[in-house]
Design an enzyme around this catalytic site. Structure first.
Site, short mmCIF file in Angstrom:
data_model
loop_
_atom_site.label_atom_id
_atom_site.label_comp_id
_atom_site.label_asym_id
_atom_site.label_seq_id
_atom_site.Cartn_x
_atom_site.Cartn_y
_atom_site.Cartn_z
N CYS A 79 -2.31 1.24 8.17
CA CYS A 79 -1.37 0.47 7.37
C CYS A 79 -1.71 -1.02 7.35
O CYS A 79 -1.86 -1.64 8.38
CB CYS A 79 0.00 0.70 7.99
N CYS A 105 4.38 -6.10 15.53
CA CYS A 105 3.76 -5.17 16.49
C CYS A 105 2.28 -5.56 16.62
O CYS A 105 1.60 -5.73 15.60
CB CYS A 105 3.90 -3.73 16.02
N CYS A 108 -0.83 -3.80 14.77
CA CYS A 108 -0.66 -3.47 13.36
C CYS A 108 -1.15 -4.58 12.44
O CYS A 108 -0.80 -5.74 12.61
CB CYS A 108 0.82 -3.19 13.10
N GLU A 165 0.82 -1.21 0.00
CA GLU A 165 0.00 0.00 0.00
C GLU A 165 0.85 1.26 0.00
O GLU A 165 1.91 1.29 0.61
CB GLU A 165 -0.86 0.02 1.27
N CYS A 182 5.48 -7.80 7.12
CA CYS A 182 6.52 -7.31 8.05
C CYS A 182 6.88 -8.41 9.04
O CYS A 182 6.04 -9.22 9.41
CB CYS A 182 5.98 -6.09 8.80
N CYS A 235 3.29 8.29 1.41
CA CYS A 235 3.75 7.36 2.44
C CYS A 235 4.02 6.03 1.74
O CYS A 235 3.08 5.41 1.21
CB CYS A 235 2.68 7.22 3.51
#
Ligand code: SF4
Length: 344
Positions: A330, A116, A119, A92, A112, A105
């Site tokens: 995100c 976290c 997220c 994205e 990832c 951004c």
């Protein structure tokens, strides 16, 4: 045969290409000029290269740009674009227009590794790191490309877990042979990877944003597993000992979670651990994600938190929540796409 992409190569990489193909020494600068200043989309358009040279290049290389595959627009003007990368993955990119600026951004990885817990990208797991081509293509192929004034590496992925390709993209953005952007228009955000921060601080002059989210070790460990191996105290030591010039900015991102990290004790501890560091805290209101119990404090509580930090001498701002109606947190949009491709 899959052709190699020219877009996203640094000047040294272009010199290596031209040398290998037996082209004259000045050809690399000419190619960089076509790629990053004249914004062409085919090798044929490089008209100051001879036909023979263009044919030589075209036999093995392509420019390597690709348009977004999907877009969503928010009522507030924010747009979210989905790009296809690593052949079958999705990332994205957000376009955030404001009064006198327009910020992109970008993502640096598909998924990832950092995990976290607040997220959506972290919940996807890791699918791969983007090349400098794939990072910069988000910028160059953005329909609003020409209006952009700022760039933040705060999309999917941990930029400093892909530090080599991120640094290449920054070199292209800020070099005189590339886009010649001032490094002060670019911010790279990290969860706090020690080695990556050291390399980034040494090799680039762009701003650094560190995701903090809690000043307490135990609490931060629960929110961000990276704290187990890269403690925020080590990160702060590196920052304290680095000689920043007046242009370069350090900021700390702090997502406020209601009843968790928004207490007076947090304010006191933040002031203590950031003592002596010239920095700013950006407070971020949490975008709820599916299946998460976290909540965002209301605006009044957020303002109180900000003012209490300002009173302690820490410059603190609240980041405006943008694009809430288009799943702008995100990882939400690409997770939907990922789920669709799994179901197909
Ligand atoms: S917040 Fe950033 S570093 Fe953490 S899991 Fe999400 S994308 Fe990765």
């Amino acid at each position: 045969m899959q052709k190699e992409k020219l877009y996203g190569k640094t000047i040294n990489e272009l010199i290596a290409v031209t040398k290998r193909l037996g082209m004259p020494g000045f050809a690399a600068r000419q190619i960089a000029d076509w790629l990053y200043k004249k914004e062409i989309s085919s090798i044929e358009e490089m008209t100051n290269l001879s036909k023979k040279m263009r044919d030589l290049l075209s036999a093995e290389y392509e420019i390597g740009l690709s348009a977004p595959v999907k877009e969503a627009q928010s009522a507030d003007g924010t747009k979210k674009y989905l790009y296809q990368v690593l052949s079958d993955k999705f990332i994205e990119t957000a376009y955030i227009p404001d009064e006198d600026r327009a910020t992109i951004c970008v993502s640096s990885q598909a998924g990832c590794k950092m995990g976290c817990i607040f997220c959506m990208t972290g919940k996807q797991g890791f699918q791969g790191s983007l090349s400098s081509n794939e990072i910069l293509n988000q910028f160059r192929s953005l329909p609003e490309f020409r209006s952009l004034t700022n760039m933040v590496y705060m999309g999917m992925g941990e930029p400093l877990d892909n530090v080599t390709e991120v640094l290449k993209s920054l070199e292209i953005l800020t070099s005189e042979w590339g886009y010649a952007w001032s490094p002060t228009r670019i911010t790279v955000s990290t969860v706090g990877l020690i080695n990556g921060i050291k390399e980034f601080l040494e090799k680039s002059r762009c701003h650094l944003a560190v995701s903090l989210h809690s000043p307490f070790d135990e609490e931060r460990r629960k929110l961000m597993p990276v704290q187990r191996t890269n403690t925020v105290r080590e990160v702060l030591d590196i920052i304290r000992n680095f000689d920043f010039n007046s242009q370069r900015r350090i900021s700390f991102e702090y997502i406020l979670f209601k009843g968790l990290n928004d207490t007076p004790l947090h304010i006191k501890e933040l002031a203590k651990i950031l003592n002596g560091i010239k920095c700013r805290i950006n407070l971020i209101r949490f975008h709820p994600i599916p299946g998460s119990e976290f909540q965002s404090p209301n605006l009044a509580a957020t303002i109180n938190f900000k003012e209490a930090l300002n009173a302690k001498g820490i410059l603190t701002t609240i980041r405006a929540s943008r694009g809430v109606d288009i799943q702008a947190a995100c990882g939400l949009l690409s997770t939907l796409e990922l789920n669709k491709s799994v179901q197909r």
